[in-house]
Write a protein that holds these residues in place. Structure first.
Motif, PDB file in Angstrom:
ATOM      1  N   ALA A 137       1.510   0.587 -11.563  1.00 52.67           N
ATOM      2  CA  ALA A 137       1.992   1.867 -11.030  1.00 52.67           C
ATOM      3  C   ALA A 137       1.174   2.290  -9.814  1.00 52.67           C
ATOM      4  O   ALA A 137       1.725   2.819  -8.835  1.00 52.67           O
ATOM      5  CB  ALA A 137       1.931   2.942 -12.117  1.00 52.67           C
ATOM      6  N   ALA A 138      -0.134   2.029  -9.856  1.00 55.98           N
ATOM      7  CA  ALA A 138      -0.993   2.402  -8.725  1.00 55.98           C
ATOM      8  C   ALA A 138      -0.643   1.623  -7.469  1.00 55.98           C
ATOM      9  O   ALA A 138      -0.728   2.154  -6.354  1.00 55.98           O
ATOM     10  CB  ALA A 138      -2.458   2.187  -9.097  1.00 55.98           C
ATOM     11  N   THR A 139      -0.216   0.355  -7.621  1.00 52.81           N
ATOM     12  CA  THR A 139       0.159  -0.418  -6.436  1.00 52.81           C
ATOM     13  C   THR A 139       1.455   0.102  -5.819  1.00 52.81           C
ATOM     14  O   THR A 139       1.705  -0.125  -4.626  1.00 52.81           O
ATOM     15  CB  THR A 139       0.340  -1.921  -6.753  1.00 52.81           C
ATOM     16  OG1 THR A 139       1.458  -2.113  -7.628  1.00 52.81           O
ATOM     17  CG2 THR A 139      -0.906  -2.522  -7.363  1.00 52.81           C
ATOM     18  N   LEU A 140       2.278   0.777  -6.615  1.00 56.77           N
ATOM     19  CA  LEU A 140       3.547   1.286  -6.111  1.00 56.77           C
ATOM     20  C   LEU A 140       3.380   2.587  -5.326  1.00 56.77           C
ATOM     21  O   LEU A 140       4.213   2.907  -4.471  1.00 56.77           O
ATOM     22  CB  LEU A 140       4.528   1.513  -7.257  1.00 56.77           C
ATOM     23  CG  LEU A 140       4.874   0.308  -8.132  1.00 56.77           C
ATOM     24  CD1 LEU A 140       5.956   0.688  -9.135  1.00 56.77           C
ATOM     25  CD2 LEU A 140       5.319  -0.890  -7.301  1.00 56.77           C
ATOM     26  N   ALA A 141       2.319   3.320  -5.599  1.00 51.92           N
ATOM     27  CA  ALA A 141       2.144   4.640  -4.978  1.00 51.92           C
ATOM     28  C   ALA A 141       2.133   4.581  -3.448  1.00 51.92           C
ATOM     29  O   ALA A 141       2.828   5.379  -2.794  1.00 51.92           O
ATOM     30  CB  ALA A 141       0.889   5.312  -5.512  1.00 51.92           C
ATOM     31  N   PRO A 142       1.373   3.672  -2.816  1.00 53.09           N
ATOM     32  CA  PRO A 142       1.413   3.641  -1.343  1.00 53.09           C
ATOM     33  C   PRO A 142       2.764   3.196  -0.784  1.00 53.09           C
ATOM     34  O   PRO A 142       3.148   3.605   0.321  1.00 53.09           O
ATOM     35  CB  PRO A 142       0.297   2.656  -0.966  1.00 53.09           C
ATOM     36  CG  PRO A 142       0.041   1.862  -2.195  1.00 53.09           C
ATOM     37  CD  PRO A 142       0.346   2.755  -3.334  1.00 53.09           C
ATOM     38  N   ILE A 143       3.501   2.375  -1.536  1.00 50.38           N
ATOM     39  CA  ILE A 143       4.833   1.966  -1.091  1.00 50.38           C
ATOM     40  C   ILE A 143       5.786   3.158  -1.176  1.00 50.38           C
ATOM     41  O   ILE A 143       6.636   3.356  -0.298  1.00 50.38           O
ATOM     42  CB  ILE A 143       5.368   0.797  -1.931  1.00 50.38           C
ATOM     43  CG1 ILE A 143       4.345  -0.335  -1.990  1.00 50.38           C
ATOM     44  CG2 ILE A 143       6.688   0.291  -1.360  1.00 50.38           C
ATOM     45  CD1 ILE A 143       3.908  -0.835  -0.643  1.00 50.38           C
ATOM     46  N   GLU A 144       5.641   3.955  -2.218  1.00 49.73           N
ATOM     47  CA  GLU A 144       6.440   5.173  -2.341  1.00 49.73           C
ATOM     48  C   GLU A 144       6.205   6.085  -1.131  1.00 49.73           C
ATOM     49  O   GLU A 144       7.164   6.624  -0.552  1.00 49.73           O
ATOM     50  CB  GLU A 144       6.079   5.904  -3.634  1.00 49.73           C
ATOM     51  CG  GLU A 144       6.701   7.280  -3.807  1.00 49.73           C
ATOM     52  CD  GLU A 144       8.198   7.250  -4.084  1.00 49.73           C
ATOM     53  OE1 GLU A 144       8.813   8.333  -4.081  1.00 49.73           O
ATOM     54  OE2 GLU A 144       8.756   6.164  -4.313  1.00 49.73           O
ATOM     55  N   ALA A 145       4.934   6.237  -0.736  1.00 46.42           N
ATOM     56  CA  ALA A 145       4.619   7.078   0.424  1.00 46.42           C
ATOM     57  C   ALA A 145       5.194   6.483   1.709  1.00 46.42           C
ATOM     58  O   ALA A 145       5.768   7.197   2.539  1.00 46.42           O
ATOM     59  CB  ALA A 145       3.107   7.245   0.544  1.00 46.42           C
ATOM     60  N   LEU A 146       5.063   5.158   1.871  1.00 41.74           N
ATOM     61  CA  LEU A 146       5.596   4.479   3.053  1.00 41.74           C
ATOM     62  C   LEU A 146       7.100   4.694   3.182  1.00 41.74           C
ATOM     63  O   LEU A 146       7.615   5.004   4.270  1.00 41.74           O
ATOM     64  CB  LEU A 146       5.284   2.984   2.973  1.00 41.74           C
ATOM     65  CG  LEU A 146       5.845   2.099   4.088  1.00 41.74           C
ATOM     66  CD1 LEU A 146       5.075   2.322   5.385  1.00 41.74           C
ATOM     67  CD2 LEU A 146       5.807   0.631   3.692  1.00 41.74           C
ATOM     68  N   LEU A 147       7.806   4.538   2.055  1.00 41.67           N
ATOM     69  CA  LEU A 147       9.264   4.643   2.081  1.00 41.67           C
ATOM     70  C   LEU A 147       9.737   6.090   2.162  1.00 41.67           C
ATOM     71  O   LEU A 147      10.928   6.344   2.316  1.00 41.67           O
ATOM     72  CB  LEU A 147       9.857   3.943   0.860  1.00 41.67           C
ATOM     73  CG  LEU A 147       9.661   2.417   0.870  1.00 41.67           C
ATOM     74  CD1 LEU A 147      10.097   1.811  -0.456  1.00 41.67           C
ATOM     75  CD2 LEU A 147      10.424   1.773   2.035  1.00 41.67           C
ATOM     76  N   GLY A 148       8.812   7.019   2.081  1.00 39.74           N
ATOM     77  CA  GLY A 148       9.134   8.408   2.385  1.00 39.74           C
ATOM     78  C   GLY A 148       9.153   8.667   3.878  1.00 39.74           C
ATOM     79  O   GLY A 148       9.716   9.677   4.335  1.00 39.74           O
TER      80      GLY A 148
END
Length: 219
Positions: A137-148
């Motif tokens: 889940a922690a690895t997904l957090a920066p991708i979530e921000a990027l795709l925002g």
């Protein structure tokens, strides 16, 4: 000569199947199974020394590791615009995508082992699955921000970075509830709507290894 993709349905070799479809290349598919031991055969190990998929036979070469295959295809077929060559402003984020997507994949592989491939489920470690699911889940957090901030992994638009990440993010949903990552969910839906992705899914085949769609990790 038609390329040969060594493939397991529903596994990370889908990245290459999708990328090939984006390039208008339809390979012959050689399907393998994890459970029957065939991937430890001398024939397969001569193509992929770690006994893993994908391996791709193309241009008189046999290439293994999805990141290496992706870079090779983009470098040798630059007319498709799916890679980023040395000197390109997006070269670094492109290379980072090749490897960060495998960081996600490594955590998924560890969870697959714990939940799916242990012969004796009693050997599963509750501590390990909790830690690894949290790390995933922690690895997904920066991708979530990027795709925002942008619609694709690279700011300029669709690239092979998306074929690498798209599979990893989808597979992560087996162990992490993606509802907490709405930008990732929207991205997965956008990628699934691409004609080449649909074509690759039609070629993917039925998953031939066991498993559920989601594994709940107790807090």
């Amino acid at each position: 000569m038609t390329p040969i993709l060594h493939h397991i349905p529903g596994a990370r070799s889908f990245r290459i199947l999708w990328l090939l479809q984006e390039m208008g290349i339809t390979p012959e598919i050689k399907e393998w199974k994890i459970q029957d031991g065939s991937m430890r055969s001398p024939d397969f190990l001569s193509k992929s020394p770690a006994g893993r998929i994908p391996a791709l036979e193309i241009d008189g070469e046999v290439i293994y590791e999805s990141g290496a295959i992706t870079e090779y295809l983009c470098d040798t077929r630059p007319e498709h615009g799916l890679g980023r060559a040395p000197g390109d402003p997006e070269r670094i984020p492109f290379l980072e995508a090749m490897h960060y997507s495998e960081t996600i994949g490594h955590l998924i592989a560890g969870l697959n082992l714990q939940w799916i491939f242990l012969r004796n489920p009693e050997d599963r470690s509750d501590t390990v699955v909790k830690i690894e699911a949290k790390r995933l889940a922690a690895t997904l957090a920066p991708i979530e921000a990027l795709l925002g901030r942008q619609d694709h992994i690279l700011a300029s638009g669709f690239s092979a970075a998306d074929t690498m990440y798209g599979f990893s993010l989808t597979a992560a949903g087996r162990y992490v509830r993606l509802e907490q990552f709405p930008n990732i969910q929207a991205y997965i839906a956008r990628m699934a709507d691409r004609p080449a992705h649909k074509a690759a899914k039609a070629m993917d085949g039925e998953r031939n290894f066991p498993g559920k769609d989601f594994y709940e990790v107790e807090a």
